[in-house]
Each structure stands twice: as C-alpha cells, then as structure tokens.
Design an enzyme around this catalytic site. Structure first.
Site, PDB file in Angstrom:
ATOM      1  N   TYR A  51     -45.467  38.546 -16.741  1.00  0.00           N
ATOM      2  CA  TYR A  51     -45.005  38.712 -18.118  1.00  0.00           C
ATOM      3  C   TYR A  51     -46.093  39.321 -18.984  1.00  0.00           C
ATOM      4  O   TYR A  51     -47.279  39.251 -18.675  1.00  0.00           O
ATOM      5  CB  TYR A  51     -44.508  37.377 -18.709  1.00  0.00           C
ATOM      6  N   CYS A  52     -45.638  39.944 -20.063  1.00  0.00           N
ATOM      7  CA  CYS A  52     -46.540  40.508 -21.054  1.00  0.00           C
ATOM      8  C   CYS A  52     -45.987  40.112 -22.427  1.00  0.00           C
ATOM      9  O   CYS A  52     -45.327  39.087 -22.558  1.00  0.00           O
ATOM     10  CB  CYS A  52     -46.651  42.024 -20.892  1.00  0.00           C
ATOM     11  N   ARG A  53     -46.206  40.932 -23.434  1.00  0.00           N
ATOM     12  CA  ARG A  53     -45.749  40.571 -24.777  1.00  0.00           C
ATOM     13  C   ARG A  53     -44.230  40.697 -24.886  1.00  0.00           C
ATOM     14  O   ARG A  53     -43.552  39.776 -25.307  1.00  0.00           O
ATOM     15  CB  ARG A  53     -46.447  41.479 -25.797  1.00  0.00           C
TER      16      ARG A  53
END
Length: 107
Positions: free
Chosen positions: A64-66
């Site tokens: 995951y990222c932002r």
C-alpha cells in the site's frame, strides 16, 4: 496483465482473523512518519527490486501507499518478476483512514 487488488474492508477482515499476510508500506520515510497500518513493514518503493528475493512466495504480500497508485505499479512490477501473490490495497492508506480504521505510530 491484471494486478490483483484488495479493498480496505477485506484487508481489515483478514487482519482481524489473524491471517498470515505480509503488509508492506512502500511510501517515503516522511509519509511513514505520519502513521502506518498496524502490523505493516516499511519497504520504500525504490528498494523493492533489491528486496525481491526476500519477499515470501507462500502467502499474500499486500502493498500500500497513500492512494493506491504507486502500490499498483509496484504490484505490476512484482507480477512481471513472476510473483503471483502480490496484492494492491485499493485506495491506499487514505481509504483505510476514511473508513475509520486504526493508523499506528511507526516503530
């Protein structure tokens, strides 16, 4: 090529049942200081090619990222490397927070 994805409520269910998954936060150091998903490890996106051989093949690896964009591309890269157990967290940590789920302090 189809990137496998998981949404935040499905991930939360899997975490709550104690499923054996690897959760990787691929954001920058500055972003990680603002909080992470509980139980996740930090692996900056640019280091993924160097750590490829360390990633497990026998359980789901959820990136995951932002917002889900960078982790989508990272999952596509892993898929190209023959890793079929990588999943992108759709909506990223923003969607996780929008659902009111816990954000932990980084270790």
């Amino acid at each position: 090529m189809q990137v496998k994805e998981i949404d935040v409520s499905e991930l939360k269910k899997r975490m709550d049942t104690g499923e054996d998954i690897v959760l990787l936060d691929i954001r920058s150091d500055a972003e990680v200081r603002q909080g992470i998903l509980p139980g996740s490890e930090h692996l900056p996106m640019h280091l993924i090619p160097l750590k490829l051989q360390d990633l497990p093949r026998d359980k789901d690896v959820i990136l995951y990222c932002r917002s889900g964009a960078r982790s989508y591309h990272a999952c596509a890269f892993l898929e190209q490397q023959g890793m079929s157990n990588a999943l992108n967290l759709r909506g990223g940590i923003l969607d996780w927070a929008r659902h009111g789920y816990e954000i932990a302090a980084p270790a």
